[in-house]
Design a protein around this motif. Structure first.
Motif, PDB file in Angstrom:
ATOM      1  N   LEU A  22     -15.224   9.324 -70.420  1.00 52.71           N
ATOM      2  CA  LEU A  22     -15.823   9.625 -71.719  1.00 52.71           C
ATOM      3  C   LEU A  22     -14.843   9.350 -72.855  1.00 52.71           C
ATOM      4  CD1 LEU A  22     -17.788  12.926 -70.946  1.00 52.71           C
ATOM      5  CD2 LEU A  22     -18.753  10.688 -71.552  1.00 52.71           C
ATOM      6  N   ALA A  23     -13.570   9.750 -72.655  1.00 56.87           N
ATOM      7  CA  ALA A  23     -12.569   9.524 -73.695  1.00 56.87           C
ATOM      8  C   ALA A  23     -12.319   8.032 -73.895  1.00 56.87           C
ATOM      9  CB  ALA A  23     -11.269  10.242 -73.342  1.00 56.87           C
ATOM     10  N   ALA A  24     -12.251   7.261 -72.788  1.00 60.09           N
ATOM     11  CA  ALA A  24     -12.053   5.820 -72.895  1.00 60.09           C
ATOM     12  C   ALA A  24     -13.228   5.171 -73.618  1.00 60.09           C
ATOM     13  CB  ALA A  24     -11.875   5.209 -71.512  1.00 60.09           C
ATOM     14  N   ALA A  25     -14.442   5.609 -73.264  1.00 59.65           N
ATOM     15  CA  ALA A  25     -15.623   5.081 -73.956  1.00 59.65           C
ATOM     16  C   ALA A  25     -15.597   5.457 -75.431  1.00 59.65           C
ATOM     17  CB  ALA A  25     -16.891   5.615 -73.294  1.00 59.65           C
ATOM     18  N   GLY A  26     -15.153   6.681 -75.731  1.00 62.70           N
ATOM     19  CA  GLY A  26     -15.060   7.107 -77.127  1.00 62.70           C
ATOM     20  C   GLY A  26     -14.076   6.274 -77.914  1.00 62.70           C
ATOM     21  N   ALA A  27     -12.976   5.873 -77.274  1.00 61.96           N
ATOM     22  CA  ALA A  27     -11.999   5.019 -77.956  1.00 61.96           C
ATOM     23  C   ALA A  27     -12.615   3.671 -78.299  1.00 61.96           C
ATOM     24  CB  ALA A  27     -10.765   4.835 -77.067  1.00 61.96           C
ATOM     25  N   VAL A  28     -13.399   3.131 -77.366  1.00 64.75           N
ATOM     26  CA  VAL A  28     -14.075   1.858 -77.636  1.00 64.75           C
ATOM     27  C   VAL A  28     -15.082   2.019 -78.773  1.00 64.75           C
ATOM     28  CG1 VAL A  28     -15.603   0.110 -76.664  1.00 64.75           C
ATOM     29  CG2 VAL A  28     -13.741   1.045 -75.277  1.00 64.75           C
ATOM     30  N   VAL A  29     -15.836   3.111 -78.743  1.00 62.16           N
ATOM     31  CA  VAL A  29     -16.827   3.361 -79.799  1.00 62.16           C
ATOM     32  C   VAL A  29     -16.153   3.498 -81.157  1.00 62.16           C
ATOM     33  CG1 VAL A  29     -18.519   5.025 -80.659  1.00 62.16           C
ATOM     34  CG2 VAL A  29     -18.518   4.371 -78.243  1.00 62.16           C
ATOM     35  N   ALA A  30     -14.998   4.174 -81.180  1.00 62.68           N
ATOM     36  CA  ALA A  30     -14.289   4.364 -82.447  1.00 62.68           C
ATOM     37  C   ALA A  30     -13.884   3.034 -83.058  1.00 62.68           C
ATOM     38  CB  ALA A  30     -13.052   5.238 -82.231  1.00 62.68           C
ATOM     39  N   ASN A  93     -10.524   5.528 -87.854  1.00 66.72           N
ATOM     40  CA  ASN A  93     -10.982   5.002 -86.569  1.00 66.72           C
ATOM     41  C   ASN A  93      -9.814   4.701 -85.644  1.00 66.72           C
ATOM     42  OD1 ASN A  93     -13.025   4.220 -88.773  1.00 66.72           O
ATOM     43  ND2 ASN A  93     -14.226   3.947 -86.894  1.00 66.72           N
ATOM     44  N   ALA A  94      -8.765   4.108 -86.203  1.00 66.51           N
ATOM     45  CA  ALA A  94      -7.596   3.769 -85.390  1.00 66.51           C
ATOM     46  C   ALA A  94      -6.941   5.025 -84.823  1.00 66.51           C
ATOM     47  CB  ALA A  94      -6.597   2.981 -86.228  1.00 66.51           C
ATOM     48  N   LEU A  95      -6.849   6.059 -85.652  1.00 65.55           N
ATOM     49  CA  LEU A  95      -6.228   7.308 -85.207  1.00 65.55           C
ATOM     50  C   LEU A  95      -7.066   7.968 -84.116  1.00 65.55           C
ATOM     51  CD1 LEU A  95      -3.851   9.201 -85.717  1.00 65.55           C
ATOM     52  CD2 LEU A  95      -5.249  10.408 -87.389  1.00 65.55           C
ATOM     53  N   VAL A  96      -8.381   7.991 -84.325  1.00 61.45           N
ATOM     54  CA  VAL A  96      -9.265   8.591 -83.319  1.00 61.45           C
ATOM     55  C   VAL A  96      -9.211   7.804 -82.016  1.00 61.45           C
ATOM     56  CG1 VAL A  96     -11.691   9.025 -82.745  1.00 61.45           C
ATOM     57  CG2 VAL A  96     -10.805   9.660 -85.000  1.00 61.45           C
ATOM     58  N   ALA A  97      -9.229   6.464 -82.133  1.00 61.04           N
ATOM     59  CA  ALA A  97      -9.175   5.631 -80.933  1.00 61.04           C
ATOM     60  C   ALA A  97      -7.885   5.859 -80.161  1.00 61.04           C
ATOM     61  CB  ALA A  97      -9.310   4.162 -81.312  1.00 61.04           C
ATOM     62  N   LEU A  98      -6.775   5.967 -80.882  1.00 69.06           N
ATOM     63  CA  LEU A  98      -5.486   6.189 -80.231  1.00 69.06           C
ATOM     64  C   LEU A  98      -5.459   7.549 -79.526  1.00 69.06           C
ATOM     65  CD1 LEU A  98      -2.617   5.099 -79.776  1.00 69.06           C
ATOM     66  CD2 LEU A  98      -1.930   6.233 -81.893  1.00 69.06           C
ATOM     67  N   ALA A  99      -5.969   8.585 -80.205  1.00 66.74           N
ATOM     68  CA  ALA A  99      -5.985   9.923 -79.613  1.00 66.74           C
ATOM     69  C   ALA A  99      -6.880   9.965 -78.375  1.00 66.74           C
ATOM     70  CB  ALA A  99      -6.453  10.941 -80.648  1.00 66.74           C
ATOM     71  N   LEU A 100      -8.046   9.337 -78.461  1.00 64.07           N
ATOM     72  CA  LEU A 100      -8.963   9.327 -77.323  1.00 64.07           C
ATOM     73  C   LEU A 100      -8.389   8.541 -76.151  1.00 64.07           C
ATOM     74  CD1 LEU A 100     -12.406   8.874 -79.128  1.00 64.07           C
ATOM     75  CD2 LEU A 100     -11.630  10.887 -77.845  1.00 64.07           C
TER      76      LEU A 100
END
Length: 466
Positions: A22-30, A93-100
């Motif tokens: 889910l986190a990996a998918a969230g990073a892609v979505v971000a 978006n970049a920050l969220v993607a990195l965190a996820l």
């Protein structure tokens, strides 16, 4: 966070695997939801990494204006990436993607952990009887005076050990001291000092099949770290005298000289040969690297790793057993989970310009300039036409010849030597009996390999109920 944090380890691992996906998918979505900004995030991030790596190469391999420009590029590239993220409105978006993505990696690693396999992946000790005549050699100067600061002499003597303090006013033959201790009836040898001193005494212990005690009183204590010993309090290592167990570990050998950690060839070995290195490590490296990398003073090395040939290497690291996560820039903090595999670890680096430095930064262990191998035997010679300077001192009980012909610079457990070629590294499997305390707080289980296929299978696999 562990996979066994709940009552059912399998269920907990399954939940963590799902969390990772889910986190990996969230990073892609971000990234995707940033529309055209998603391309900006990926493209500028990659360009920034490449530019920073090229800047670092120019900084270390040149002097004058190219060095200044390289340093500016190495610093400015990541700053420019951040500015572009802010201006483009995609920094969130970049920050969220990195965190996820970080969360995904953490959950995936934890889900794949198997405590039963981790225990079997670590070295296990056998019960050991208390020694009757232990002799400990201590260097009072090592580690900035740890022997005195932690009261090691008094504590060791209270446990029945004989302590031999090295005479700092003279050049002491540590090997001779260890041999004398054996001749006088010692049934255990130990060292409070650096890894170079540890190796010399360990060789004597191995020769007479005596247990060897490591006391983490050196500066970096790599050997102690990989044995799981407490490096913050060397006094705890003495508990092995009264409540210890024994490990059988491998002992490395280079040109007849023992080593417990690493043998370095090439750029690093050339740097540590400089007399000023001990007092100004960083400054010396920055000052001499241009000559070694670009100026023709550094020797290129040909290595034969078992039967595989690695030509014209700039740097070569041979370790007593391989590191869990080989990283040519982070070996100082890496671990060897086992010291009894009977294999040498080999890391070879060849970077001929800024473009190859960029490739190394982007592709890591998959780059053409980096080789990570294991072997039983490594032979190293100077490449034909290579202009090594041969400025080694050949001291420290090594076989150095100190000449500019037929010898290459070598750093053995951090000690600078010059050894005649060919230089051969081998391993003596199980040669050393190491006495350690039962409680070893520094023992670090190896991380499982990251396998997203296994993560996916684990996440969607539901065990059948009987």
């Amino acid at each position: 966070m562990t996979a066994s944090g709940s009552g059912d380890p399998a269920r907990s691992a399954r939940r963590l695997a799902r969390c990772a996906l889910l986190a990996a998918a969230g990073a892609v979505v971000a990234i995707v939801t940033a529309l055209t900004g998603g391309v900006l995030i990926l493209l500028t991030g990659l360009v920034g990494l490449v530019a920073s790596a090229m800047g670092l190469w120019w900084f270390f391999a040149h002097r004058g204006l190219p060095r200044v420009l390289g340093g500016l590029l190495a610093v400015a590239a990541p700053i420019a990436v951040l500015v572009l993220y802010v201006v483009g409105g995609v920094w969130g978006n970049a920050l969220v993607a990195l965190a996820l993505w970080g969360t995904a990696l953490g959950c995936a690693r934890t889900a794949l952990r198997r405590p039963d396999r981790e225990r079997s992946a670590l070295m296990s000790g056998a019960p050991a009887a208390r020694p009757r005549r232990p002799v400990l050699i201590m260097n009072p100067k090592s580690g900035g005076g740890k022997v005195g600061r932690f009261g090691l002499v008094a504590r060791a003597e209270a446990m029945g050990a004989q302590v031999v303090l090295l005479d700092l006013s003279a050049q002491t033959d540590v090997t001779a001291l260890a041999r004398k201790a054996v001749a006088d009836g010692a049934d255990l040898l130990g060292v409070a000092g650096g890894d170079g001193t540890q190796a010399l005494v360990a060789a004597v212990a191995a020769e007479h099949d005596l247990p060897f005690l490591v006391i983490s009183a050196g500066t970096r204590n790599h050997f102690a770290m990989d044995l799981g010993l407490d490096r913050t309090d060397p006094a705890t290592c003495l508990n092995a005298l009264t409540d210890g167990e024994e490990l059988r570990v491998d002992l490395g050998e280079v040109a007849g000289r023992p080593f417990v950690n690493t043998v370095s060839f090439g750029v690093y070995a050339d740097v540590v040969q400089r007399p000023e290195y001990r007092d100004a490590k960083a400054g010396t490296a920055v000052d001499v690297l241009p000559d070694l990398l670009q100026g023709g003073e550094g020797a290129r090395l040909d290595a034969t790793v078992d039967t595989l040939r690695l030509p014209a290497q700039q740097a070569l690291l041979v370790s007593n057993n391989p590191y869990a996560a080989p990283d040519p820039f982070g070996v100082a903090s890496a671990h060897r989970p086992r010291l009894d595999r009977g294999e040498l670890g080999v890391i070879g680096i060849r970077v001929d310009g800024a473009a190859q430095a960029a490739e190394l930064a982007v592709r890591g262990t998959q780059s053409a300039g980096l080789n990570v191998l294991t072997a039983r035997r490594v032979e190293v010679v100077e490449s034909p036409g290579s202009a090594g300077n041969g400025n080694g001192n050949g001291n420290g009980n090594g076989n150095g010849n100190g000449s500019g012909s037929g010898g290459i610079s070598v750093a053995v457990d951090g000690e600078a030597l010059t050894l005649p070629t060919p230089v051969v590294c081998t391993l003596r499997p199980g040669a050393l009996r190491v006495r350690v305390p039962r409680d070893r707080p520094g023992t670090v289980p190896p991380l499982p390999p990251l396998d997203w296929r296994r993560i996916t299978t684990l996440a969607f696999h539901t065990p059948r109920t009987p």
